[in-house]
Scaffold this motif. Structure first.
Motif, short mmCIF file in Angstrom:
data_model
loop_
_atom_site.label_atom_id
_atom_site.label_comp_id
_atom_site.label_asym_id
_atom_site.label_seq_id
_atom_site.Cartn_x
_atom_site.Cartn_y
_atom_site.Cartn_z
N ALA A 18 0.85 -1.20 0.00
CA ALA A 18 0.00 0.00 0.00
C ALA A 18 0.88 1.24 0.00
O ALA A 18 1.77 1.39 0.85
CB ALA A 18 -0.92 0.00 1.21
N LEU A 50 -1.27 -0.83 -4.11
CA LEU A 50 -2.46 0.00 -3.87
C LEU A 50 -1.99 1.43 -3.76
O LEU A 50 -1.20 1.77 -2.86
CB LEU A 50 -3.12 -0.44 -2.56
CG LEU A 50 -4.13 0.52 -1.93
CD1 LEU A 50 -5.34 0.74 -2.83
CD2 LEU A 50 -4.58 -0.02 -0.56
N ARG A 71 -6.78 3.78 -5.27
CA ARG A 71 -7.56 4.34 -4.15
C ARG A 71 -8.52 5.39 -4.72
O ARG A 71 -8.06 6.35 -5.35
CB ARG A 71 -6.60 4.95 -3.13
CG ARG A 71 -7.20 5.88 -2.12
CD ARG A 71 -8.11 5.23 -1.13
NE ARG A 71 -7.43 4.26 -0.28
CZ ARG A 71 -8.06 3.54 0.67
NH1 ARG A 71 -9.37 3.70 0.87
NH2 ARG A 71 -7.40 2.65 1.37
N GLU A 139 -11.79 -1.51 2.40
CA GLU A 139 -11.02 -1.54 3.65
C GLU A 139 -12.03 -1.42 4.79
O GLU A 139 -12.55 -0.33 5.05
CB GLU A 139 -10.01 -0.39 3.68
CG GLU A 139 -9.17 -0.39 4.93
CD GLU A 139 -7.89 0.42 4.76
OE1 GLU A 139 -7.54 0.80 3.63
OE2 GLU A 139 -7.23 0.66 5.79
N LEU A 196 -4.21 -5.94 6.70
CA LEU A 196 -3.44 -4.68 6.60
C LEU A 196 -2.36 -4.63 7.68
O LEU A 196 -2.32 -5.47 8.59
CB LEU A 196 -4.37 -3.48 6.67
CG LEU A 196 -5.28 -3.29 7.88
CD1 LEU A 196 -4.53 -2.81 9.09
CD2 LEU A 196 -6.40 -2.32 7.55
N GLY A 198 -0.62 -1.37 9.37
CA GLY A 198 -0.66 -0.40 10.46
C GLY A 198 0.64 0.38 10.57
O GLY A 198 1.51 0.30 9.70
N ALA A 223 -1.99 -6.50 2.71
CA ALA A 223 -1.89 -5.19 2.07
C ALA A 223 -1.16 -4.32 3.09
O ALA A 223 -1.76 -3.78 4.02
CB ALA A 223 -3.25 -4.61 1.75
N ILE A 224 0.15 -4.22 2.94
CA ILE A 224 1.02 -3.59 3.94
C ILE A 224 1.67 -2.37 3.32
O ILE A 224 2.17 -2.45 2.19
CB ILE A 224 2.12 -4.57 4.41
CG1 ILE A 224 1.54 -5.91 4.84
CG2 ILE A 224 3.00 -3.94 5.49
CD1 ILE A 224 1.10 -6.02 6.25
N GLY A 225 1.72 -1.28 4.06
CA GLY A 225 2.29 -0.06 3.52
C GLY A 225 3.51 0.44 4.27
O GLY A 225 4.65 0.21 3.87
N ARG A 226 3.27 1.14 5.40
CA ARG A 226 4.36 1.86 6.07
C ARG A 226 5.49 0.96 6.50
O ARG A 226 6.65 1.38 6.51
CB ARG A 226 3.79 2.62 7.27
CG ARG A 226 3.00 3.85 6.86
CD ARG A 226 2.10 4.34 7.95
NE ARG A 226 0.93 3.47 8.12
CZ ARG A 226 -0.05 3.67 8.98
NH1 ARG A 226 -0.02 4.72 9.77
NH2 ARG A 226 -1.08 2.84 9.04
O1 G3H Z 1 -4.23 1.65 2.67
C1 G3H Z 1 -3.32 1.50 3.48
C2 G3H Z 1 -3.35 0.36 4.37
O2 G3H Z 1 -3.98 0.64 5.58
C3 G3H Z 1 -2.10 -0.36 4.57
O3 G3H Z 1 -1.08 0.52 4.94
P1 G3H Z 1 -0.35 0.40 6.34
O4 G3H Z 1 0.30 -0.93 6.37
O5 G3H Z 1 0.62 1.51 6.35
O6 G3H Z 1 -1.41 0.53 7.41
#
Ligand code: G3H
Length: 257
Positions: A18, A50, A71, A139, A196, A198, A223-226
């Protein structure tokens, strides 16, 4: 559906990274080198990204190697204002088609003051998506990103099921409880569930254990972002996610991150 095959591998699972945070969150300076980070994510073997309309447009050449999920909702920025938190549908399935996207995404936050807005978004995007053959990822988080509504297994199970009922074809939600309890979330959802990430954690090993547990009870991926793009080694973190989701690697066997 053909587009789902650009996101999920033959094992029915996916590693989505993400990078859709910049519309409503301060991503500076971690995402200053967006192109380089995207290249690392692709090199690490991500199945899909994403992301935002802006990134999808600017970095189309890098993103052609992976599935693309756009998105579509937002409407608030990283600068606090009275309107923050009120989600609007900003981009359409037709915008996503023009970008060559393989799926679209929006939030569904039951139990928040804006649930009627965001659940309307899920419903409308799902109906648009069905009309165009475009999968919709919802989500689904009880209480959204706040802490007023606890992320209990029962609430997460209810939120995930609600997303299915509003027409989403992929559910993105948080891992919670024990693996046995989370199995109930999967069983209640008649669409694939991805987990996800976090906030950036200093203990990636804990996140890896959660992913291992979620996969073991039927989650369809992550779905991992930060925790990818804020990490100094985004390629290595992506590769670790691929190992956990697709290659049966145990969290305990991932070293050096
Ligand atoms: O759309 C973003 C998602 O919440 C995943 O991102 P994240 O892993 O930074 O929370």
């Amino acid at each position: 559906m053909r587009r789902l095959g650009k996101i999920f591998r033959e094992d029915g699972r996916t590693v989505i990274v993400a990078m859709d945070h910049g519309m409503g969150m301060n991503v500076n300076p971690a995402l200053d080198r967006t192109g380089e980070i995207l290249e690392a994510i692709v090199a690490g073997g991500a199945d899909a990204v994403l992301t935002t309309y802006g990134i999808a447009s600017k970095y189309a050449d890098i993103l052609r190697h992976v599935g693309l999920i756009l998105r579509c909702d937002g409407g608030y920025s990283a600068i606090p204002s009275a309107a923050n938190g009120h989600p609007r549908m900003l981009f359409s399935v037709e915008d996503a088609l023009r970008l060559g996207a393989d799926a679209v995404a929006c939030n569904g936050f039951p139990g928040t003051p804006t649930e009627q807005d965001c659940m309307k978004n899920v419903a409308e995007l799902s109906a648009q998506g069905r009309a165009w053959g475009m999968p919709v990822m919802a989500e689904m988080l009880p209480g959204g990103f706040g802490n007023e509504v606890p992320k209990t297994v029962e609430n997460v199970r209810l939120a995930a099921r609600t997303g299915c009922e509003y027409g989403a074809s992929i559910i993105k939600t948080t891992f919670t409880g024990t693996p046995e309890e989370f199995r109930g979330v999967i069983e209640a959802s008649y669409q694939p569930v991805v987990v996800l990430g976090g906030e950036k954690t200093s203990q990636l090993s804990d996140l890896f254990v959660c992913i291992e547990q979620a996969i073991s009870v039927g989650a369809a991926g992550v779905a991992i972002g930060r925790n990818v793009w804020k990490h100094p080694e985004p390629e290595a973190v992506t590769r670790a996610l691929v190992d956990l989701v697709h290659n049966g690697k145990r969290a305990a066997d991932i070293q050096g991150l």
